[in-house]
Design a protein around this motif. Structure first.
Motif, PDB file in Angstrom:
ATOM      1  N   THR A 133      35.025  41.304  46.928  1.00 13.69           N
ATOM      2  CA  THR A 133      36.368  41.382  46.633  1.00 13.69           C
ATOM      3  C   THR A 133      36.854  40.306  45.664  1.00 13.69           C
ATOM      4  OG1 THR A 133      36.962  42.342  48.907  1.00 13.69           O
ATOM      5  CG2 THR A 133      38.820  41.544  47.785  1.00 13.69           C
TER       6      THR A 133
ATOM      7  N   ARG B 197      46.017  41.314  41.659  1.00 14.23           N
ATOM      8  CA  ARG B 197      45.318  42.655  41.854  1.00 14.23           C
ATOM      9  C   ARG B 197      44.227  42.225  42.568  1.00 14.23           C
ATOM     10  NH1 ARG B 197      44.433  45.920  36.774  1.00 14.23           N
ATOM     11  NH2 ARG B 197      43.631  44.098  36.390  1.00 14.23           N
ATOM     12  N   ARG B 198      43.864  42.897  43.648  1.00 13.08           N
ATOM     13  CA  ARG B 198      42.689  42.686  44.600  1.00 13.08           C
ATOM     14  C   ARG B 198      41.837  43.983  44.606  1.00 13.08           C
ATOM     15  NH1 ARG B 198      45.203  41.163  49.016  1.00 13.08           N
ATOM     16  NH2 ARG B 198      45.574  43.098  49.671  1.00 13.08           N
ATOM     17  N   ARG B 199      40.615  43.499  44.019  1.00 12.34           N
ATOM     18  CA  ARG B 199      39.741  44.866  43.746  1.00 12.34           C
ATOM     19  C   ARG B 199      38.479  44.461  44.813  1.00 12.34           C
ATOM     20  NH1 ARG B 199      38.820  44.949  37.359  1.00 12.34           N
ATOM     21  NH2 ARG B 199      41.236  45.722  36.756  1.00 12.34           N
TER      22      ARG B 199
ATOM     23  N   LYS C  91      34.494  45.964  45.481  1.00 14.74           N
ATOM     24  CA  LYS C  91      33.549  46.521  44.788  1.00 14.74           C
ATOM     25  C   LYS C  91      32.236  46.918  45.829  1.00 14.74           C
ATOM     26  CE  LYS C  91      34.894  45.422  40.265  1.00 14.74           C
ATOM     27  NZ  LYS C  91      34.484  45.107  38.849  1.00 14.74           N
TER      28      LYS C  91
ATOM     29  N   THR D 224      34.350  49.845  41.331  1.00 15.85           N
ATOM     30  CA  THR D 224      35.651  49.762  42.024  1.00 15.85           C
ATOM     31  C   THR D 224      35.881  50.843  42.865  1.00 15.85           C
ATOM     32  OG1 THR D 224      36.629  48.276  39.975  1.00 15.85           O
ATOM     33  CG2 THR D 224      38.131  49.210  42.144  1.00 15.85           C
TER      34      THR D 224
ATOM     35  N   SER E 299      41.499  49.240  44.915  1.00 19.30           N
ATOM     36  CA  SER E 299      42.363  48.363  43.954  1.00 19.30           C
ATOM     37  C   SER E 299      43.892  48.199  44.477  1.00 19.30           C
ATOM     38  CB  SER E 299      42.521  48.784  42.570  1.00 19.30           C
ATOM     39  OG  SER E 299      43.218  47.910  41.895  1.00 19.30           O
TER      40      SER E 299
ATOM     41  N   TYR F   3      47.618  45.708  44.848  1.00 20.59           N
ATOM     42  CA  TYR F   3      48.402  44.923  44.343  1.00 20.59           C
ATOM     43  C   TYR F   3      49.323  44.031  45.337  1.00 20.59           C
ATOM     44  CZ  TYR F   3      47.126  47.545  40.008  1.00 20.59           C
ATOM     45  OH  TYR F   3      46.464  48.372  39.124  1.00 20.59           O
TER      46      TYR F   3
ATOM     47  N   LYS G 201      51.474  50.397  43.098  1.00 22.01           N
ATOM     48  CA  LYS G 201      50.875  50.084  41.645  1.00 22.01           C
ATOM     49  C   LYS G 201      52.076  50.459  40.764  1.00 22.01           C
ATOM     50  CE  LYS G 201      47.742  51.634  38.182  1.00 22.01           C
ATOM     51  NZ  LYS G 201      46.581  52.561  37.752  1.00 22.01           N
TER      52      LYS G 201
END
Length: 78
Positions: free
Chosen positions: A9, A34-36, A38, A48, A51, A53, A68
Motif C-alpha cells: 500500500t 490517494r491510497r493505492r 497492489k 492496482t 484506490s 482517497y 473520487k
C-alpha cells in the motif's frame, strides 16, 4: 519452489488544502491523499486493485475517506 506473495500500500499526497475540519471545527491545512493497494510477487508490485482517497487534518490528525468525485471537486489531478 518458494513464491513470495503479498500486498503493498502506497500513499501519495495530491494537494494541501485549507478547510474547516469536521471533527475539531478549526480552520486548518488538510492533506488530500490517494491510497493505492497492489499485489506483489517477489516484492515487485503488479497492478492496482484498490484506490481510495482521503483527507487528513493537520491540527487534530483525524483522517477520513472521501469519494473520487469529491477528490476531483477539491482539485486533485487524478
Amino acid at each position: 519452489m518458494l513464491i513470495l506473495f503479498g500486498w503493498r500500500t502506497t500513499i501519495e499526497q495530491l494537494r494541501m488544502l485549507s478547510l474547516v475540519c469536521g471533527h475539531c471545527h478549526n480552520q486548518a491545512a488538510h492533506h488530500l491523499f490517494r491510497r493505492r493497494t497492489k499485489p506483489t510477487i517477489f516484492f515487485i508490485p503488479l497492478f492496482t486493485i484498490s484506490s481510495r482517497y482521503g483527507l487528513q487534518c493537520t491540527f487534530c490528525g483525524v483522517s477520513y475517506d472521501i469519494s473520487k468525485a469529491d477528490a476531483l471537486q477539491l482539485g486533485a489531478h487524478v
